[in-house]
Design a protein around this motif. Structure first.
Motif, PDB file in Angstrom:
ATOM      1  N   ARG A 113       0.937  -1.550   0.171  1.00 57.94           N
ATOM      2  CA  ARG A 113       0.348   0.373   0.179  1.00 57.94           C
ATOM      3  C   ARG A 113       1.044   1.315   0.574  1.00 57.94           C
ATOM      4  O   ARG A 113       0.141   1.905  -0.837  1.00 57.94           O
ATOM      5  N   LEU A 114       1.567   1.340   0.625  1.00 61.48           N
ATOM      6  CA  LEU A 114       2.987   2.445   0.524  1.00 61.48           C
ATOM      7  C   LEU A 114       3.577   2.518   0.026  1.00 61.48           C
ATOM      8  O   LEU A 114       4.815   3.478  -0.410  1.00 61.48           O
ATOM      9  N   GLY A 115       3.853   1.210  -1.470  1.00 60.32           N
ATOM     10  CA  GLY A 115       4.541   2.267  -2.095  1.00 60.32           C
ATOM     11  C   GLY A 115       6.525   1.511  -1.619  1.00 60.32           C
ATOM     12  O   GLY A 115       7.117   2.018  -2.459  1.00 60.32           O
ATOM     13  N   VAL A 116       6.578   0.978  -1.173  1.00 62.05           N
ATOM     14  CA  VAL A 116       7.554   0.623  -0.265  1.00 62.05           C
ATOM     15  C   VAL A 116       8.766  -0.331  -1.889  1.00 62.05           C
ATOM     16  O   VAL A 116       8.087  -1.248  -2.953  1.00 62.05           O
ATOM     17  N   ASP A 117       9.906   0.546  -2.330  1.00 64.37           N
ATOM     18  CA  ASP A 117      10.876  -0.217  -2.926  1.00 64.37           C
ATOM     19  C   ASP A 117      11.414  -1.772  -2.843  1.00 64.37           C
ATOM     20  O   ASP A 117      10.511  -2.504  -3.729  1.00 64.37           O
ATOM     21  N   LEU A 118      11.713  -1.481  -1.719  1.00 65.55           N
ATOM     22  CA  LEU A 118      12.251  -2.930  -1.125  1.00 65.55           C
ATOM     23  C   LEU A 118      12.751  -3.608  -0.381  1.00 65.55           C
ATOM     24  O   LEU A 118      12.769  -2.212   0.699  1.00 65.55           O
ATOM     25  N   ALA A 119      12.479  -3.805   0.723  1.00 64.68           N
ATOM     26  CA  ALA A 119      12.489  -4.368   2.483  1.00 64.68           C
ATOM     27  C   ALA A 119      13.431  -5.946   2.375  1.00 64.68           C
ATOM     28  O   ALA A 119      12.837  -6.823   1.414  1.00 64.68           O
ATOM     29  N   VAL A 120      14.055  -5.854   3.258  1.00 66.23           N
ATOM     30  CA  VAL A 120      13.974  -6.784   4.118  1.00 66.23           C
ATOM     31  C   VAL A 120      14.139  -7.019   5.470  1.00 66.23           C
ATOM     32  O   VAL A 120      13.695  -6.464   6.423  1.00 66.23           O
ATOM     33  N   GLY A 121      14.119  -8.392   6.424  1.00 66.17           N
ATOM     34  CA  GLY A 121      14.412  -8.597   7.161  1.00 66.17           C
ATOM     35  C   GLY A 121      14.425 -10.150   8.220  1.00 66.17           C
ATOM     36  O   GLY A 121      15.389 -10.848   7.620  1.00 66.17           O
ATOM     37  N   CYS A 122      14.606 -10.327   8.879  1.00 68.17           N
ATOM     38  CA  CYS A 122      15.198 -11.432   9.913  1.00 68.17           C
ATOM     39  C   CYS A 122      13.872 -12.414  10.267  1.00 68.17           C
ATOM     40  O   CYS A 122      12.666 -11.845  10.247  1.00 68.17           O
ATOM     41  N   THR A 123      14.168 -13.273  10.387  1.00 64.97           N
ATOM     42  CA  THR A 123      12.893 -14.189  11.033  1.00 64.97           C
ATOM     43  C   THR A 123      13.283 -14.563  12.207  1.00 64.97           C
ATOM     44  O   THR A 123      12.235 -15.591  12.723  1.00 64.97           O
ATOM     45  N   TYR A 124      13.795 -14.734  12.944  1.00 61.90           N
ATOM     46  CA  TYR A 124      14.665 -14.835  13.994  1.00 61.90           C
ATOM     47  C   TYR A 124      13.650 -14.489  15.674  1.00 61.90           C
ATOM     48  O   TYR A 124      14.214 -14.697  16.686  1.00 61.90           O
ATOM     49  N   LYS A 125      13.439 -12.649  15.104  1.00 62.89           N
ATOM     50  CA  LYS A 125      13.600 -12.676  16.306  1.00 62.89           C
ATOM     51  C   LYS A 125      11.830 -12.539  16.423  1.00 62.89           C
ATOM     52  O   LYS A 125      11.252 -13.553  17.567  1.00 62.89           O
ATOM     53  N   PHE A 126      10.913 -11.248  16.159  1.00 64.24           N
ATOM     54  CA  PHE A 126       9.846 -12.243  16.393  1.00 64.24           C
ATOM     55  C   PHE A 126       8.920 -12.759  16.037  1.00 64.24           C
ATOM     56  O   PHE A 126       8.055 -13.019  15.658  1.00 64.24           O
TER      57      PHE A 126
END
Length: 374
Positions: A194-207
């Motif tokens: 919805r916000l038109g973010v170009d690219l994003a990354v993240g980890c999966t071992y936290k929350f």
């Protein structure tokens, strides 16, 4: 406290009731059923089916699990793939973002998590661009800016940035924006599409509770996939990986963000862990997280020598960070007493609240332990 719509979810986790675990912002607690699922992967899928498992679901796992993560960050199917580490995915994203640019700089959050800064500097050195650090709350984007790298939640203070406003500001200047979601995925509703973010990354071992070293994720929106040319052109990102041709032709979709052979055991452990999110409304998660952190803050404000550095407003993630000159010793003693948070040098105590399993009673126990030490 008001009735907790997430209270039943705690029973899905393998937790020691004698321990107050407030470090889910570094490593999430394990859901109970993950161990049995991993045993099945090892004994049946690997041990029984052997290499046949690659054609019985393993190969498509990065995209399938990516879609499950995508639901939690506001991405429609086909735009998130789970692979590699956050650092590797960030390198891919930044290199793709600046490819062919006629602009001269990369802008990075001055308080960024260190690895983000290291990767951004490497990309700047490899591409000949300048690297400029800024305070994101006073973001200065110019016609020279190719891409802006921002942390959605500050790992040290817990401050939450306005993704909508900052994304729009970068776009107004003709720049792209890459968001690091490591401390916000699984914390609050995120709306990448919805916000038109170009690219994003993240980890999966936290929350997201995927386990130590569980694979990270990268978001590439559908409209940008054809132009997503990342430098790590490994065989699993090829449009026909088993053709074994000498030339590289990227997959037409988000699979082009893949590089090497998937970490199947870790990835399927993450897949199992994501089951705890079935039927969970992120609005409930966010509401409880704000209430938990507000309650804990009210109990520790005014303790001797303590300064609360997490914003006293909704513009925070699900952690409360305190400054104290003896932070390292205090955290060591808290852990000895069964209250587990963490310490960030030189003087910060961090307490991360995971709404799926943390309780208000645990917030009170942690605050009482800290007060007793002080």
């Amino acid at each position: 406290m008001n009735a907790d719509p997430l209270a039943h979810v705690r029973d899905l986790f393998d937790l020691d009731d004698d321990v107050v675990y407030l470090d889910g912002n570094s490593l999430g607690a394990p859901p109970r059923h993950v161990a049995e699922r991993v045993r099945d992967v090892i004994r049946h899928q690997w041990g029984g089916r052997l290499i046949r498992s690659w054609s019985e679901g393993w190969w498509e796992t990065p995209e399938r699990v990516g879609d499950r993560v995508g639901r939690l960050v506001g991405a429609a199917p086909g735009q998130v793939v789970v692979a590699d580490s956050t650092s590797v995915n960030l390198f891919k994203a930044l290199m793709a973002a600046v490819r062919g640019t006629d602009r001269s700089e990369i802008v990075v959050d001055a308080g960024t998590f260190p690895t983000d800064g290291y990767i951004a500097r490497s990309v700047a050195e490899l591409t000949g661009l300048e690297l400029r650090a800024v305070d994101p709350e006073r973001l200065d984007v110019s016609p020279a800016t190719a891409v802006v790298l921002l942390n959605h939640v500050d790992y040290r203070t817990g401050r939450l940035l306005d993704m909508a406003a900052l994304t729009a500001q970068a776009h107004a200047a003709g720049a792209k924006v890459v968001w690091d979601l490591c401390h916000s995925a699984g914390v609050l509703p995120i709306e990448l599409d919805r916000l038109g973010v170009d690219l994003a990354v993240g980890c999966t071992y936290k929350f997201l509770n995927g386990g130590p070293g569980s694979p990270a994720f990268i978001y590439v929106p559908t409209h940008a996939q054809a132009d997503f040319h990342q430098p790590l052109t490994g065989w699993t990102g090829h449009e026909a990986p088993f053709a074994m041709t000498p030339g590289y032709v990227p997959d037409p979709g988000v699979s082009r963000a893949r590089v090497g052979t998937p970490d199947i055991i870790s990835m399927l452990a993450l897949d199992a862990a994501l089951d705890v999110w079935d039927g969970v409304d992120l609005k409930d998660v966010r509401a409880k997280g704000l209430a938990l952190t507000a309650h804990f803050r009210s109990l520790v404000e005014g303790l001797p020598g303590v300064e609360v550095i997490t914003p006293d407003s909704p513009w925070r993630g699900h952690q409360v960070s305190l400054r104290h000159p003896d932070a390292a010793v205090l955290m060591e003693r808290l852990v000895e007493r069964g209250v587990i948070g963490d310490h960030r040098p030189p003087d910060v105590l961090r307490f991360g609240f995971a709404p799926l399993y943390n309780t208000f009673e645990e917030a009170e126990r942690a605050a009482a332990a800290l007060a007793a030490l002080l």
